[in-house]
Design an enzyme around this catalytic site. Sequence first.
Site, PDB file in Angstrom:
ATOM      1  N   HIS A  22       0.844  -1.206   0.000  1.00 13.87           N
ATOM      2  CA  HIS A  22       0.000   0.000   0.000  1.00 13.87           C
ATOM      3  C   HIS A  22       0.871   1.245   0.000  1.00 13.87           C
ATOM      4  O   HIS A  22       2.087   1.170   0.134  1.00 13.87           O
ATOM      5  CB  HIS A  22      -1.000  -0.015   1.148  1.00 13.87           C
ATOM      6  CG  HIS A  22      -0.417  -0.063   2.527  1.00 13.87           C
ATOM      7  ND1 HIS A  22       0.375  -1.096   2.968  1.00 13.87           N
ATOM      8  CD2 HIS A  22      -0.521   0.799   3.582  1.00 13.87           C
ATOM      9  CE1 HIS A  22       0.723  -0.875   4.232  1.00 13.87           C
ATOM     10  NE2 HIS A  22       0.198   0.272   4.620  1.00 13.87           N
ATOM     11  N   HIS A  24       1.269   3.890   2.018  1.00 10.42           N
ATOM     12  CA  HIS A  24       1.795   4.591   3.195  1.00 10.42           C
ATOM     13  C   HIS A  24       3.330   4.660   3.163  1.00 10.42           C
ATOM     14  O   HIS A  24       3.994   3.714   2.752  1.00 10.42           O
ATOM     15  CB  HIS A  24       1.323   3.918   4.493  1.00 10.42           C
ATOM     16  CG  HIS A  24      -0.126   4.155   4.786  1.00 10.42           C
ATOM     17  ND1 HIS A  24      -0.856   3.388   5.666  1.00 10.42           N
ATOM     18  CD2 HIS A  24      -0.994   5.086   4.299  1.00 10.42           C
ATOM     19  CE1 HIS A  24      -2.106   3.836   5.714  1.00 10.42           C
ATOM     20  NE2 HIS A  24      -2.214   4.858   4.893  1.00 10.42           N
ATOM     21  N   ASP A  26       5.695   4.353   5.208  1.00  5.36           N
ATOM     22  CA  ASP A  26       6.522   3.337   5.871  1.00  5.36           C
ATOM     23  C   ASP A  26       6.502   1.997   5.138  1.00  5.36           C
ATOM     24  O   ASP A  26       7.103   1.027   5.600  1.00  5.36           O
ATOM     25  CB  ASP A  26       6.126   3.178   7.343  1.00  5.36           C
ATOM     26  CG  ASP A  26       4.648   2.911   7.553  1.00  5.36           C
ATOM     27  OD1 ASP A  26       3.848   3.227   6.644  1.00  5.36           O
ATOM     28  OD2 ASP A  26       4.266   2.395   8.615  1.00  5.36           O
ATOM     29  N   HIS A  27       5.835   1.962   3.991  1.00  9.29           N
ATOM     30  CA  HIS A  27       5.822   0.751   3.155  1.00  9.29           C
ATOM     31  C   HIS A  27       6.301   1.029   1.732  1.00  9.29           C
ATOM     32  O   HIS A  27       6.621   0.092   1.007  1.00  9.29           O
ATOM     33  CB  HIS A  27       4.411   0.148   3.096  1.00  9.29           C
ATOM     34  CG  HIS A  27       3.940  -0.354   4.427  1.00  9.29           C
ATOM     35  ND1 HIS A  27       3.989  -1.683   4.786  1.00  9.29           N
ATOM     36  CD2 HIS A  27       3.453   0.311   5.501  1.00  9.29           C
ATOM     37  CE1 HIS A  27       3.544  -1.807   6.036  1.00  9.29           C
ATOM     38  NE2 HIS A  27       3.211  -0.615   6.476  1.00  9.29           N
ATOM     39  N   HIS A  78      -7.617  -1.014   5.339  1.00 10.62           N
ATOM     40  CA  HIS A  78      -6.568  -0.167   5.939  1.00 10.62           C
ATOM     41  C   HIS A  78      -6.312   1.012   4.994  1.00 10.62           C
ATOM     42  O   HIS A  78      -6.270   2.159   5.414  1.00 10.62           O
ATOM     43  CB  HIS A  78      -5.303  -1.001   6.153  1.00 10.62           C
ATOM     44  CG  HIS A  78      -4.171  -0.221   6.753  1.00 10.62           C
ATOM     45  ND1 HIS A  78      -4.180   0.188   8.075  1.00 10.62           N
ATOM     46  CD2 HIS A  78      -3.005   0.210   6.217  1.00 10.62           C
ATOM     47  CE1 HIS A  78      -3.054   0.856   8.308  1.00 10.62           C
ATOM     48  NE2 HIS A  78      -2.327   0.882   7.213  1.00 10.62           N
ATOM     49  N   ASP A 102      -0.324  -4.265   6.054  1.00  7.30           N
ATOM     50  CA  ASP A 102      -1.010  -3.820   7.270  1.00  7.30           C
ATOM     51  C   ASP A 102      -2.444  -4.329   7.324  1.00  7.30           C
ATOM     52  O   ASP A 102      -3.320  -3.692   7.903  1.00  7.30           O
ATOM     53  CB  ASP A 102      -1.003  -2.282   7.348  1.00  7.30           C
ATOM     54  CG  ASP A 102       0.355  -1.735   7.774  1.00  7.30           C
ATOM     55  OD1 ASP A 102       1.278  -2.536   8.022  1.00  7.30           O
ATOM     56  OD2 ASP A 102       0.499  -0.503   7.849  1.00  7.30           O
ATOM     57  N   HIS A 141       4.736  -5.025  10.151  1.00  8.57           N
ATOM     58  CA  HIS A 141       5.278  -4.415  11.375  1.00  8.57           C
ATOM     59  C   HIS A 141       5.455  -5.441  12.475  1.00  8.57           C
ATOM     60  O   HIS A 141       4.739  -6.430  12.542  1.00  8.57           O
ATOM     61  CB  HIS A 141       4.338  -3.318  11.907  1.00  8.57           C
ATOM     62  CG  HIS A 141       4.191  -2.156  10.988  1.00  8.57           C
ATOM     63  ND1 HIS A 141       5.113  -1.133  10.908  1.00  8.57           N
ATOM     64  CD2 HIS A 141       3.222  -1.867  10.080  1.00  8.57           C
ATOM     65  CE1 HIS A 141       4.702  -0.258  10.000  1.00  8.57           C
ATOM     66  NE2 HIS A 141       3.573  -0.679   9.474  1.00  8.57           N
TER      67      HIS A 141
END
Length: 228
Positions: A22, A24, A26-27, A78, A102, A141
């Site tokens: 996705h 975001h 942090d990905h 998400h 996530d 995560h």
Amino acid sequence: PFQLLEIIRKEDVVLRAVLTTHHHWDHARGNEELARLYPGLRVYGADERIGALTHKVTHDQELTFGAIRVRCLFTPCHTSGHMCYFMWEDGSPDAPALFSGDTLFVGGCGKFFEGTAEQMYTNLTQILGTLPKETKVFCGHECTVRNLKFALKVEPENEIVKKKLAWAKQRDDEDLPTVPSTLQEEFLYNPFLRVTEEPLQKFTGKTDPVEVLRTLRTEKDNFKKPKE
């Protein structure tokens, strides 16, 4: 992406493609830099917001990388464009792997930022929950200890939750990963996969599985992690 570049160098492999779950940061934030360093790099994903995206994938689409087979599994909630990746090799003794981003965590699930409890219920029961039980779950995560502390609040009598939490704390103390788990294990301690079980219905005061899931997510969002 610098850690990844280090691994590529160490393993002496060629980076050909990136599978992004996705958009975001942090990905996906390494995508642009990797695309700059590797001209022609293929970046797969299901959301236009993913940086450096070159190949948009759809639900149930299959990709092949050498002997590795990949099935794309669309799990919106998400984010509205969240994609999980199920991987296996034909004839391999190794268990298949799920890269769940996530959507599904060890002992938990992702926040419903852009979707509904109905969507997450479908994701967890019909799409991911029906994969082979031995599938290894590689989530996005390491939040296993926090997830299992919540699971213990939900099911204080669940011995498997207690055992897994003790194990996860020890792994944490030793700075070792708790990922991957297996899908089979998740059904024993992950409250979000146990919405039809009596203790979960008791905790939430609901019987409809979607309502149980909705209530659980709200409770988890407001959960303050006890120190011990």
